[in-house]
Design a protein around this motif. Structure first.
Motif, PDB file in Angstrom:
ATOM      1  N   THR A  55       0.859  -1.177   0.000  1.00  0.00           N
ATOM      2  CA  THR A  55       0.000   0.000   0.000  1.00  0.00           C
ATOM      3  C   THR A  55       0.897   1.230   0.000  1.00  0.00           C
ATOM      4  N   VAL A  56       0.570   2.182  -0.893  1.00  0.00           N
ATOM      5  CA  VAL A  56       1.326   3.429  -0.990  1.00  0.00           C
ATOM      6  C   VAL A  56       0.341   4.592  -0.939  1.00  0.00           C
ATOM      7  N   ASP A  57       0.876   5.795  -0.648  1.00  0.00           N
ATOM      8  CA  ASP A  57       0.019   6.977  -0.679  1.00  0.00           C
ATOM      9  C   ASP A  57       0.083   7.609  -2.070  1.00  0.00           C
ATOM     10  N   GLY A  58      -0.549   8.758  -2.221  1.00  0.00           N
ATOM     11  CA  GLY A  58      -0.635   9.420  -3.519  1.00  0.00           C
ATOM     12  C   GLY A  58       0.692   9.897  -4.062  1.00  0.00           C
ATOM     13  N   GLN A  93      -2.108   2.569  -9.141  1.00  0.00           N
ATOM     14  CA  GLN A  93      -3.467   2.703  -8.613  1.00  0.00           C
ATOM     15  C   GLN A  93      -3.604   4.003  -7.815  1.00  0.00           C
ATOM     16  N   ALA A  94      -2.625   4.327  -6.985  1.00  0.00           N
ATOM     17  CA  ALA A  94      -2.679   5.557  -6.192  1.00  0.00           C
ATOM     18  C   ALA A  94      -2.588   6.787  -7.087  1.00  0.00           C
ATOM     19  N   THR A  95      -1.748   6.730  -8.107  1.00  0.00           N
ATOM     20  CA  THR A  95      -1.610   7.859  -9.033  1.00  0.00           C
ATOM     21  C   THR A  95      -2.923   8.126  -9.744  1.00  0.00           C
ATOM     22  N   GLN A  96      -3.554   7.079 -10.258  1.00  0.00           N
ATOM     23  CA  GLN A  96      -4.825   7.267 -10.953  1.00  0.00           C
ATOM     24  C   GLN A  96      -5.892   7.781  -9.995  1.00  0.00           C
ATOM     25  N   ALA A  97      -5.928   7.238  -8.786  1.00  0.00           N
ATOM     26  CA  ALA A  97      -6.909   7.696  -7.798  1.00  0.00           C
ATOM     27  C   ALA A  97      -6.697   9.174  -7.464  1.00  0.00           C
ATOM     28  N   ALA A  98      -5.427   9.591  -7.387  1.00  0.00           N
ATOM     29  CA  ALA A  98      -5.134  10.996  -7.097  1.00  0.00           C
ATOM     30  C   ALA A  98      -5.623  11.893  -8.226  1.00  0.00           C
ATOM     31  N   TYR A  99      -5.349  11.527  -9.470  1.00  0.00           N
ATOM     32  CA  TYR A  99      -5.822  12.325 -10.598  1.00  0.00           C
ATOM     33  C   TYR A  99      -7.351  12.344 -10.648  1.00  0.00           C
ATOM     34  N   ASN A 100      -7.974  11.222 -10.321  1.00  0.00           N
ATOM     35  CA  ASN A 100      -9.437  11.163 -10.305  1.00  0.00           C
ATOM     36  C   ASN A 100     -10.012  12.116  -9.252  1.00  0.00           C
ATOM     37  N   ARG A 101      -9.331  12.246  -8.128  1.00  0.00           N
ATOM     38  CA  ARG A 101      -9.798  13.151  -7.072  1.00  0.00           C
ATOM     39  C   ARG A 101      -9.454  14.597  -7.379  1.00  0.00           C
ATOM     40  N   TYR A 112      -4.126  18.199 -15.741  1.00  0.00           N
ATOM     41  CA  TYR A 112      -3.176  17.746 -16.754  1.00  0.00           C
ATOM     42  C   TYR A 112      -1.822  18.430 -16.558  1.00  0.00           C
ATOM     43  N   ALA A 113      -1.840  19.708 -16.179  1.00  0.00           N
ATOM     44  CA  ALA A 113      -0.581  20.421 -15.908  1.00  0.00           C
ATOM     45  C   ALA A 113       0.149  19.787 -14.730  1.00  0.00           C
ATOM     46  N   VAL A 114      -0.588  19.427 -13.684  1.00  0.00           N
ATOM     47  CA  VAL A 114       0.023  18.750 -12.529  1.00  0.00           C
ATOM     48  C   VAL A 114       0.613  17.422 -12.977  1.00  0.00           C
ATOM     49  N   GLU A 115      -0.117  16.726 -13.825  1.00  0.00           N
ATOM     50  CA  GLU A 115       0.351  15.447 -14.363  1.00  0.00           C
ATOM     51  C   GLU A 115       1.671  15.626 -15.106  1.00  0.00           C
ATOM     52  N   GLN A 116       1.746  16.654 -15.937  1.00  0.00           N
ATOM     53  CA  GLN A 116       2.959  16.915 -16.707  1.00  0.00           C
ATOM     54  C   GLN A 116       4.120  17.306 -15.795  1.00  0.00           C
ATOM     55  N   LEU A 117       3.833  18.133 -14.799  1.00  0.00           N
ATOM     56  CA  LEU A 117       4.885  18.565 -13.878  1.00  0.00           C
ATOM     57  C   LEU A 117       5.404  17.413 -13.022  1.00  0.00           C
ATOM     58  N   SER A 118       4.526  16.489 -12.682  1.00  0.00           N
ATOM     59  CA  SER A 118       4.931  15.380 -11.821  1.00  0.00           C
ATOM     60  C   SER A 118       5.799  14.368 -12.570  1.00  0.00           C
ATOM     61  N   GLY A 119       5.651  14.332 -13.884  1.00  0.00           N
ATOM     62  CA  GLY A 119       6.406  13.353 -14.655  1.00  0.00           C
ATOM     63  C   GLY A 119       5.772  11.974 -14.641  1.00  0.00           C
ATOM     64  N   ARG A 120       4.618  11.846 -14.001  1.00  0.00           N
ATOM     65  CA  ARG A 120       3.902  10.563 -13.950  1.00  0.00           C
ATOM     66  C   ARG A 120       2.586  10.699 -14.683  1.00  0.00           C
ATOM     67  N   PRO A 121       2.520  10.235 -15.933  1.00  0.00           N
ATOM     68  CA  PRO A 121       1.248  10.311 -16.652  1.00  0.00           C
ATOM     69  C   PRO A 121       0.191   9.441 -15.975  1.00  0.00           C
ATOM     70  N   ALA A 122      -1.043   9.811 -16.164  1.00  0.00           N
ATOM     71  CA  ALA A 122      -2.138   9.020 -15.603  1.00  0.00           C
ATOM     72  C   ALA A 122      -2.073   7.608 -16.183  1.00  0.00           C
ATOM     73  N   PRO A 123      -2.121   6.588 -15.330  1.00  0.00           N
ATOM     74  CA  PRO A 123      -2.086   5.212 -15.842  1.00  0.00           C
ATOM     75  C   PRO A 123      -3.171   4.943 -16.871  1.00  0.00           C
ATOM     76  N   ALA A 124      -4.321   5.578 -16.753  1.00  0.00           N
ATOM     77  CA  ALA A 124      -5.398   5.359 -17.723  1.00  0.00           C
ATOM     78  C   ALA A 124      -4.997   5.820 -19.117  1.00  0.00           C
ATOM     79  N   ARG A 125      -4.078   6.763 -19.218  1.00  0.00           N
ATOM     80  CA  ARG A 125      -3.609   7.200 -20.533  1.00  0.00           C
ATOM     81  C   ARG A 125      -2.785   6.103 -21.214  1.00  0.00           C
TER      82      ARG A 125
END
Length: 179
Positions: A55-58, A93-101, A112-125
């Motif tokens: 289990t990991v956090d966001g 799973q945590a990354t996708q849940a974070a983007y969903n929230r 999407y900007a946060v996604e780009q800055l984080s360097g972790r694309p949404a797993p759903a992409r």
């Protein structure tokens, strides 16, 4: 109202300066809540043999690592690889849940900007199983043609409850592949 211009499309934005400032403040407050969301979100994954659960956090930080007592049977190297694979699935799973929230709070563009800055694309992409908006529209048009009396190759048209003229019968935001 001021006749300001939006981005590349150069379309006028009909919003007052006060509304733009309020929008900016609302986004600033929303961004301040990102850390809270990332701390609250969890992702948990387990291997197929139920030997490892992670289990990991966001932010991808380890919250819990559980090993079944007989997990040592895998051997140190294989168990280490298994833990890493399960941890990667939990992070996804945590990354996708974070983007969903975040998306309902920040809006699609800022998320999407946060996604780009984080360097972790949404797993759903990365999932190629979804359909594009164009494919959705093509399928919708095909359904409507069949409903208008054309014969379907699959048999009679079944009413799925979707009414294209009723905006409440379907939430278009569910079409986004990154949520």
């Amino acid at each position: 109202m001021t006749g300001q211009w939006s981005g590349a499309g150069r379309e006028p934005v009909e919003r007052s300066t006060r509304q733009l400032i309020e929008d900016g403040r609302a986004r600033q407050q929303a961004l301040a809540g990102v850390d809270t969301v990332l701390e609250q979100v969890r992702g948990t994954a387990t291997d197929n043999h139920q030997s490892v659960r992670v289990t990991v956090d966001g932010r991808g930080r380890l919250v819990e690592l559980w090993l079944r007592q007989d997990a040592v049977r895998w051997g140190a190297d294989q168990l280490g690889r298994l833990i890493v694979l399960v941890a990667e699935a939990a992070v996804d799973q945590a990354t996708q849940a974070a983007y969903n929230r975040l998306a309902p709070i920040l809006g699609d563009d800022l998320t999407y900007a946060v996604e780009q800055l984080s360097g972790r694309p949404a797993p759903a992409r990365r999932d190629t199983g979804g359909i594009t908006a164009e494919e959705f529209q093509r399928r919708r048009d095909e359904r409507l043609r069949r409903a208008d009396g054309e014969v379907s190759r699959r048999g009679p048209v079944v009413d799925d409850g979707f009414d294209p003229d009723d905006p409440l019968s379907f939430d278009l935001s569910t079409l986004r592949s990154d949520r």
